[in-house]
Design a protein around this motif. Sequence first.
Motif, PDB file in Angstrom:
ATOM      1  N   GLY A 218       0.808  -1.211   0.000  1.00  0.00           N
ATOM      2  CA  GLY A 218       0.000   0.000   0.000  1.00  0.00           C
ATOM      3  C   GLY A 218       0.840   1.258   0.000  1.00  0.00           C
ATOM      4  N   PHE A 219       2.051   1.140  -0.440  1.00  0.00           N
ATOM      5  CA  PHE A 219       2.971   2.288  -0.469  1.00  0.00           C
ATOM      6  C   PHE A 219       3.442   2.501  -1.910  1.00  0.00           C
ATOM      7  N   ASP A 220       3.212   3.707  -2.436  1.00  0.00           N
ATOM      8  CA  ASP A 220       3.600   4.009  -3.816  1.00  0.00           C
ATOM      9  C   ASP A 220       4.474   5.261  -3.816  1.00  0.00           C
ATOM     10  N   PRO A 221       5.783   5.106  -3.947  1.00  0.00           N
ATOM     11  CA  PRO A 221       6.673   6.256  -3.871  1.00  0.00           C
ATOM     12  C   PRO A 221       6.567   7.207  -5.063  1.00  0.00           C
ATOM     13  N   THR A 222       5.768   6.863  -6.075  1.00  0.00           N
ATOM     14  CA  THR A 222       5.545   7.822  -7.159  1.00  0.00           C
ATOM     15  C   THR A 222       4.522   8.875  -6.757  1.00  0.00           C
ATOM     16  N   GLN A 223       3.888   8.685  -5.609  1.00  0.00           N
ATOM     17  CA  GLN A 223       2.931   9.654  -5.103  1.00  0.00           C
ATOM     18  C   GLN A 223       3.544  10.408  -3.923  1.00  0.00           C
ATOM     19  N   ALA A 224       3.077  11.621  -3.730  1.00  0.00           N
ATOM     20  CA  ALA A 224       3.568  12.412  -2.603  1.00  0.00           C
ATOM     21  C   ALA A 224       3.268  11.675  -1.301  1.00  0.00           C
ATOM     22  N   GLY A 225       4.282  11.543  -0.454  1.00  0.00           N
ATOM     23  CA  GLY A 225       4.110  10.846   0.810  1.00  0.00           C
ATOM     24  C   GLY A 225       3.879   9.364   0.663  1.00  0.00           C
ATOM     25  N   GLY A 226       4.118   8.842  -0.543  1.00  0.00           N
ATOM     26  CA  GLY A 226       3.925   7.418  -0.773  1.00  0.00           C
ATOM     27  C   GLY A 226       2.474   6.995  -0.799  1.00  0.00           C
ATOM     28  N   GLY A 227       1.538   7.971  -0.737  1.00  0.00           N
ATOM     29  CA  GLY A 227       0.112   7.623  -0.711  1.00  0.00           C
ATOM     30  C   GLY A 227      -0.310   6.991   0.593  1.00  0.00           C
ATOM     31  N   ALA A 228       0.520   7.145   1.621  1.00  0.00           N
ATOM     32  CA  ALA A 228       0.226   6.525   2.916  1.00  0.00           C
ATOM     33  C   ALA A 228      -0.106   7.604   3.945  1.00  0.00           C
ATOM     34  N   PRO A 229      -0.907   7.274   4.972  1.00  0.00           N
ATOM     35  CA  PRO A 229      -1.154   8.235   6.045  1.00  0.00           C
ATOM     36  C   PRO A 229       0.174   8.648   6.699  1.00  0.00           C
ATOM     37  N   PRO A 230       0.292   9.893   7.126  1.00  0.00           N
ATOM     38  CA  PRO A 230       1.562  10.365   7.692  1.00  0.00           C
ATOM     39  C   PRO A 230       2.073   9.499   8.832  1.00  0.00           C
ATOM     40  N   ASP A 231       1.150   8.987   9.674  1.00  0.00           N
ATOM     41  CA  ASP A 231       1.606   8.204  10.815  1.00  0.00           C
ATOM     42  C   ASP A 231       2.056   6.803  10.410  1.00  0.00           C
ATOM     43  N   GLN A 232       1.791   6.394   9.161  1.00  0.00           N
ATOM     44  CA  GLN A 232       2.199   5.073   8.699  1.00  0.00           C
ATOM     45  C   GLN A 232       3.315   5.130   7.652  1.00  0.00           C
ATOM     46  N   ARG A 236       5.361   1.736   6.334  1.00  0.00           N
ATOM     47  CA  ARG A 236       5.049   1.276   4.969  1.00  0.00           C
ATOM     48  C   ARG A 236       6.248   1.462   4.022  1.00  0.00           C
ATOM     49  N   SER A 237       6.994   2.524   4.239  1.00  0.00           N
ATOM     50  CA  SER A 237       8.193   2.737   3.419  1.00  0.00           C
ATOM     51  C   SER A 237       9.188   1.601   3.635  1.00  0.00           C
ATOM     52  N   ALA A 238       9.367   1.194   4.893  1.00  0.00           N
ATOM     53  CA  ALA A 238      10.277   0.091   5.191  1.00  0.00           C
ATOM     54  C   ALA A 238       9.759  -1.221   4.610  1.00  0.00           C
ATOM     55  N   ASP A 239       8.423  -1.431   4.693  1.00  0.00           N
ATOM     56  CA  ASP A 239       7.841  -2.645   4.115  1.00  0.00           C
ATOM     57  C   ASP A 239       8.067  -2.676   2.599  1.00  0.00           C
ATOM     58  N   TYR A 240       7.886  -1.539   1.975  1.00  0.00           N
ATOM     59  CA  TYR A 240       8.087  -1.455   0.518  1.00  0.00           C
ATOM     60  C   TYR A 240       9.530  -1.802   0.156  1.00  0.00           C
ATOM     61  N   GLN A 241      10.458  -1.260   0.915  1.00  0.00           N
ATOM     62  CA  GLN A 241      11.866  -1.536   0.647  1.00  0.00           C
ATOM     63  C   GLN A 241      12.186  -3.018   0.795  1.00  0.00           C
ATOM     64  N   ARG A 242      11.666  -3.644   1.836  1.00  0.00           N
ATOM     65  CA  ARG A 242      11.903  -5.076   2.033  1.00  0.00           C
ATOM     66  C   ARG A 242      11.267  -5.896   0.910  1.00  0.00           C
ATOM     67  N   ALA A 243      10.077  -5.486   0.480  1.00  0.00           N
ATOM     68  CA  ALA A 243       9.412  -6.203  -0.609  1.00  0.00           C
ATOM     69  C   ALA A 243      10.213  -6.082  -1.904  1.00  0.00           C
ATOM     70  N   MET A 244      10.760  -4.903  -2.168  1.00  0.00           N
ATOM     71  CA  MET A 244      11.590  -4.709  -3.359  1.00  0.00           C
ATOM     72  C   MET A 244      12.813  -5.625  -3.333  1.00  0.00           C
ATOM     73  N   ILE A 245      13.471  -5.693  -2.185  1.00  0.00           N
ATOM     74  CA  ILE A 245      14.663  -6.532  -2.066  1.00  0.00           C
ATOM     75  C   ILE A 245      14.317  -7.995  -2.306  1.00  0.00           C
ATOM     76  N   ALA A 246      13.225  -8.456  -1.701  1.00  0.00           N
ATOM     77  CA  ALA A 246      12.826  -9.859  -1.867  1.00  0.00           C
ATOM     78  C   ALA A 246      12.492 -10.161  -3.322  1.00  0.00           C
TER      79      ALA A 246
END
Length: 256
Positions: A218-232, A236-246
């Motif tokens: 649920g994190f899209d870095p092509t959108q401002a703020g990744g399209g995620a709520p500020p508190d998340q 979510r950014s860390a989850d996205y990074q781990r998913a990319m690596i895997a």
Amino acid sequence: MKNATMWVRTCGAIVVTLALAVASAQAQDRDRGDRGDRGDRGDRGDRGDRGDRSDRGGYRFGGRAPEHMDGRYAHNRYYPDRGAYVRGVPGRPYVYDRPGGRYYYSGGVWYRGYGPSFVVVAPPVGLFVPVLPPFYTTLWVGGVPYYYANDSYYVWSQAQNGYEVVDPPGDQGASPDEPPPPPPQGGNLFIYPQQGQSSEQQSQDQYECHRWSSSQTGFDPTQAGGGAPPDQFGARSADYQRAMIACLQGRGYSAR
């Protein structure tokens, strides 16, 4: 008996004379061959030097194109000079037909056909490409991420499901240091192709992994703020990074 002896001597003299003539002719042929070989090599060398040098600006014609380092925004990558001519486009390029002609896109470099060869050119503004160059720098201008490489700028278009070549956004407010989220294709990752993948294949794999990682987290870095709520954002950014690596490791890359 005397006549027979004289006949033998005469025949022997004729044989010797013929042998000497043949030997002399062979020596002359070898001498001419040596001179001919040297001459041919010299002519080919002269023609080769002239053929490798284009009359258009003195660029190498058919050899490796002259390069420059693109240091804008600390991009620090080498690219062939625009206006340089090459015999063929490297890799498996994307091909685009435009009103002004056919363009070839490979490894972040754009080409156009020129007779039997190709010339390095600037990309046409307004054209959409499915993947970003293998290396790029992310700029944020007015909350919009621009992706920069090789004096060219790209912006993600959700409607076209691709990246549009756009005019430079202007340096005011543009900074490669501000973006909080990672860029869409793992630009903050160190990626190494362990199975000899081409730069085009790497770009495609990174893009597909980005799409998968974004759908999973649920994190899209092509959108401002990744399209995620500020508190998340952080989680979510860390989850996205781990998913990319895997995903990248599953496709035969070393990623960290």
